[in-house]
Design a protein around this motif. Structure first.
Motif, PDB file in Angstrom:
ATOM      1  N   SER A 117      20.507  -0.260  18.576  1.00 26.14           N
ATOM      2  CA  SER A 117      21.109  -0.791  19.804  1.00 26.14           C
ATOM      3  C   SER A 117      20.943   0.196  20.954  1.00 26.14           C
ATOM      4  N   CYS A 136      23.039  -7.014  21.330  1.00 23.92           N
ATOM      5  CA  CYS A 136      23.305  -5.931  20.388  1.00 23.92           C
ATOM      6  C   CYS A 136      24.378  -6.363  19.397  1.00 23.92           C
ATOM      7  N   ILE A 141      25.575   1.504  21.098  1.00 23.05           N
ATOM      8  CA  ILE A 141      24.981   1.452  22.428  1.00 23.05           C
ATOM      9  C   ILE A 141      25.240   2.751  23.187  1.00 23.05           C
ATOM     10  N   VAL A 158      27.012  -7.876  23.797  1.00 20.81           N
ATOM     11  CA  VAL A 158      27.337  -6.954  22.715  1.00 20.81           C
ATOM     12  C   VAL A 158      28.381  -7.601  21.819  1.00 20.81           C
TER      13      VAL A 158
END
Length: 223
Positions: A117, A136, A141, A158
């Motif tokens: 990610s 993701c 992240i 996300v």
């Protein structure tokens, strides 16, 4: 949407290594979604297959992409945290796609999980001309770094489990992003549960249906 897909096993050049990839494609697809992974374990394989199958049914071509070689995965477990290197490998795959005539003109999305990610966001921050949207599935992240997070211009969704130990770091990193974003909570079973993955996949598919521009033009007779 029913497609007759051709499945190909590929090796893509990325600097000194060749990355394994799996392409499912048909001439009438609506776009291409890359599914990148930084580890080669069975859970990641099953996750890729489930995501790819769902996207294929929705009319997308998919490219499953291994960001590590089997030798690296076995001998260097820390490679998965080397987001600059993995991001370069994502960009190498995008460059390879640029030179594939059957894939020309297709809007591209990118799915990543785990430490991939961070690599996806890092690559996406430099590849707004080659990608249209990111998704993701949990992951890290935050490993993209503050600069790439702030520079990202692509729409990003996300999906994060309530039980993810990295959730707080993920949220802080998410708040650094200025692009069009969405935050999707996952139940406490997390993405290791096939049932939880099955519940989040429709959200993933809808994200790309909404974010990837159609590359199909109407014919003069309107068909």
């Amino acid at each position: 949407m029913s497609l007759t897909l051709r499945h190909s096993t590929l090796s893509l050049p990325a600097g000194p290594v060749w990355l394994a990839a799996r392409l499912a494609h048909a001439p009438d697809v609506r776009g291409l979604v890359i599914i990148a992974r930084s580890t080669l374990d069975d859970e990641e394989t099953a996750r890729e297959r489930a995501i790819s199958d769902a996207l294929n049914r929705a009319g997308f071509a998919t490219l499953g992409l291994d960001l590590a070689t089997p030798h690296e995965d076995e001998r260097d477990p820390d490679l998965r945290f080397n987001t600059p290197l993995l991001a370069n490998r994502v960009e190498a795959a995008l460059a390879w796609i640029d030179h594939q005539p059957p894939l020309h003109g297709l809007a591209r999305g990118l799915v990543a999980g785990g430490t991939a990610s961070g690599a996806a966001i890092r690559a996406g921050s430099r590849s707004a001309d080659r990608l249209s949207a990111l998704f993701c599935l949990g992951g890290r992240i935050d490993l993209a770094g503050a600069g790439p997070l702030g520079a990202l211009a692509l729409p990003l969704c996300v999906a994060v489990s309530h039980a993810d130990p990295s959730r707080a770091m993920m949220r802080k990193a998410f708040e650094l992003i200025h692009a069009d974003t969405a935050w999707q909570d996952i139940d406490d079973t997390g993405l290791s549960s096939p049932a939880a993955l099955a519940r989040i996949i429709p959200t993933l598919v809808r994200w790309f249906e909404h974010q990837l521009p159609s590359t199909t033009e109407d014919t003069p007779d309107g068909t």
